[in-house]
Design a protein around this motif. Structure first.
Motif, PDB file in Angstrom:
ATOM      1  N   LEU A 185      29.084  31.603  40.012  1.00  0.00           N
ATOM      2  CA  LEU A 185      29.258  32.846  40.485  1.00  0.00           C
ATOM      3  C   LEU A 185      30.365  33.593  42.085  1.00  0.00           C
ATOM      4  O   LEU A 185      31.156  34.533  41.297  1.00  0.00           O
ATOM      5  CB  LEU A 185      28.035  34.068  40.682  1.00  0.00           C
ATOM      6  N   ASP A 186      30.331  32.675  42.173  1.00  0.00           N
ATOM      7  CA  ASP A 186      31.104  32.618  43.762  1.00  0.00           C
ATOM      8  C   ASP A 186      33.348  32.460  43.013  1.00  0.00           C
ATOM      9  O   ASP A 186      33.608  33.177  43.731  1.00  0.00           O
ATOM     10  CB  ASP A 186      31.097  31.877  44.708  1.00  0.00           C
ATOM     11  N   SER A 187      32.917  31.718  41.984  1.00  0.00           N
ATOM     12  CA  SER A 187      34.189  31.479  41.787  1.00  0.00           C
ATOM     13  C   SER A 187      34.860  33.242  40.648  1.00  0.00           C
ATOM     14  O   SER A 187      36.081  33.359  40.888  1.00  0.00           O
ATOM     15  CB  SER A 187      34.285  30.435  40.906  1.00  0.00           C
ATOM     16  N   VAL A 188      33.616  32.694  40.120  1.00  0.00           N
ATOM     17  CA  VAL A 188      34.110  34.272  39.787  1.00  0.00           C
ATOM     18  C   VAL A 188      34.578  35.510  39.684  1.00  0.00           C
ATOM     19  O   VAL A 188      35.356  36.464  39.795  1.00  0.00           O
ATOM     20  CB  VAL A 188      32.915  34.199  38.499  1.00  0.00           C
ATOM     21  N   ARG A 189      33.896  36.076  41.183  1.00  0.00           N
ATOM     22  CA  ARG A 189      34.022  36.719  41.903  1.00  0.00           C
ATOM     23  C   ARG A 189      35.752  36.508  42.542  1.00  0.00           C
ATOM     24  O   ARG A 189      35.780  37.667  42.771  1.00  0.00           O
ATOM     25  CB  ARG A 189      32.732  36.578  43.318  1.00  0.00           C
ATOM     26  N   LYS A 190      35.891  35.559  42.804  1.00  0.00           N
ATOM     27  CA  LYS A 190      37.097  35.587  44.403  1.00  0.00           C
ATOM     28  C   LYS A 190      37.601  36.042  42.967  1.00  0.00           C
ATOM     29  O   LYS A 190      38.694  36.117  43.661  1.00  0.00           O
ATOM     30  CB  LYS A 190      36.895  34.349  44.097  1.00  0.00           C
ATOM     31  N   LEU A 191      37.963  36.024  41.678  1.00  0.00           N
ATOM     32  CA  LEU A 191      39.039  35.275  40.995  1.00  0.00           C
ATOM     33  C   LEU A 191      39.174  36.746  39.998  1.00  0.00           C
ATOM     34  O   LEU A 191      39.919  37.878  39.850  1.00  0.00           O
ATOM     35  CB  LEU A 191      38.726  34.739  39.761  1.00  0.00           C
ATOM     36  N   SER A 192      37.737  38.376  39.811  1.00  0.00           N
ATOM     37  CA  SER A 192      37.603  39.579  39.115  1.00  0.00           C
ATOM     38  C   SER A 192      38.027  40.355  40.513  1.00  0.00           C
ATOM     39  O   SER A 192      37.719  41.965  39.932  1.00  0.00           O
ATOM     40  CB  SER A 192      36.973  39.224  38.625  1.00  0.00           C
ATOM     41  N   SER A 193      36.540  40.271  41.625  1.00  0.00           N
ATOM     42  CA  SER A 193      36.188  41.136  42.604  1.00  0.00           C
ATOM     43  C   SER A 193      37.420  42.286  42.580  1.00  0.00           C
ATOM     44  O   SER A 193      37.143  43.408  42.952  1.00  0.00           O
ATOM     45  CB  SER A 193      35.221  41.002  43.423  1.00  0.00           C
ATOM     46  N   TYR A 194      38.601  42.105  43.212  1.00  0.00           N
ATOM     47  CA  TYR A 194      39.688  42.515  44.324  1.00  0.00           C
ATOM     48  C   TYR A 194      39.734  43.553  42.659  1.00  0.00           C
ATOM     49  O   TYR A 194      40.026  44.708  43.451  1.00  0.00           O
ATOM     50  CB  TYR A 194      41.227  41.603  44.505  1.00  0.00           C
ATOM     51  N   GLU A 195      40.337  43.409  41.734  1.00  0.00           N
ATOM     52  CA  GLU A 195      40.798  44.321  41.047  1.00  0.00           C
ATOM     53  C   GLU A 195      39.916  46.033  40.481  1.00  0.00           C
ATOM     54  O   GLU A 195      39.650  46.640  40.508  1.00  0.00           O
ATOM     55  CB  GLU A 195      41.104  43.693  39.423  1.00  0.00           C
ATOM     56  N   THR A 196      38.168  45.300  40.538  1.00  0.00           N
ATOM     57  CA  THR A 196      37.627  45.664  40.530  1.00  0.00           C
ATOM     58  C   THR A 196      36.889  47.368  41.427  1.00  0.00           C
ATOM     59  O   THR A 196      36.769  48.313  41.218  1.00  0.00           O
ATOM     60  CB  THR A 196      35.997  45.147  40.090  1.00  0.00           C
TER      61      THR A 196
END
Length: 270
Positions: free
Chosen positions: A251-262
């Motif tokens: 989940l940390d990898s998902v966050r790093k890849l997606s959270s900025y745009e969100t």
């Protein structure tokens, strides 16, 4: 294993809300009850989170895992099957978790050539899917029968694992899929035409929790393996050997890849 789930979800919620430096508490409270997002914006946000998660799972877990001898099967939940969920089954698990939550968010995957006939698009969705196949752009509409705002987003054959599985499946209605093909569309639904900041975060967190629940179910399945070799679960990925990341690492990898745009969307609404 069960205790990890209880730890991850609050942490992930904090990451979504504060990963870009935080939002002042007074502003969050003020915006909580104000309609700040059109439903189309919110569904697009959660769809992008889903794209990142599914791509990571498909390529790094399923694709990488198969190279290490790990098995993935549509009957992965059966007691006599020692395997993990295929990408479409991972999505179904996320959708099931969301459906059990108090958030009225709907999610399902459809196609014009589905493995499961029940997932074949019909009517208006079939017509809109033709447009998606032409330009790969999302389609938004109001479903009068269900009284739900609906969004359809392209689902591409982004990994070899997808192509091979669909081409070789005994129930396939199409056996010449290639990388990059439009295989289907993820469909998202919500009952309201606009959402408050609080409702938007609830939608994002319901999806995040669904991801946690499904990945944890996979790790729990591994713990129950009796015949198959169990991969080591920690901070390493299948690319390094017979390993799987913990739910926190995944989940940390998902966050790093997606959270900025969100976060750009969320902060812009302040």
């Amino acid at each position: 294993m069960k205790t990890i789930t209880k730890i991850i979800v609050p942490v992930l919620s904090i990451c979504i809300l504060y990963s870009c430096g935080g939002v002042p508490e007074e502003k969050t409270a003020a915006a909580g009850g104000k309609k700040v997002f059109a439903v189309e914006e919110v569904l697009e946000m959660v769809a992008k989170e889903n794209d990142v998660t599914r791509t990571l799972y498909t390529k790094a877990i399923v694709g990488g895992g198969k190279k290490q001898g790990m098995k993935f099967d549509e009957d992965w939940r059966k007691d006599d099957v020692e395997a993990g969920p295929l990408p479409a089954l991972f999505l179904r698990g996320v959708a099931t978790s969301i459906r059990k939550s108090p958030v009225p968010l709907g999610l399902y995957l459809g196609s014009d050539f589905p493995v499961n006939a029940a997932n074949k698009f019909e009517g208006k969705q079939a017509d809109l899917f033709k447009k998606i196949k032409e330009d790969q752009k999302p389609q938004f509409f109001y479903d009068d029968d269900q009284k739900l705002h609906t969004a359809m987003f392209v689902d591409l054959a982004s990994a070899g694992a997808c192509v091979t599985c669909h081409n070789e499946h005994p129930q396939t209605s199409k056996s010449d899929w290639k990388l990059g093909d439009v295989m289907g569309a993820t469909t998202w639904q919500y009952p309201k035409d606009s959402l408050t900041y609080k409702e938007t975060v609830a939608v994002l967190n319901s999806y995040a929790k669904g991801t946690v629940d499904t990945y944890m179910a996979y790790l729990d399945e591994i713990e129950a393996f009796k015949e198959s070799e169990k991969p080591e679960i920690g901070d390493k990925w299948p690319a390094e050997g017979k390993y799987l990341p913990t739910a926190e690492v995944f989940l940390d990898s998902v966050r790093k890849l997606s959270s900025y745009e969100t976060m750009k969307h969320l902060v812009a609404a302040k």
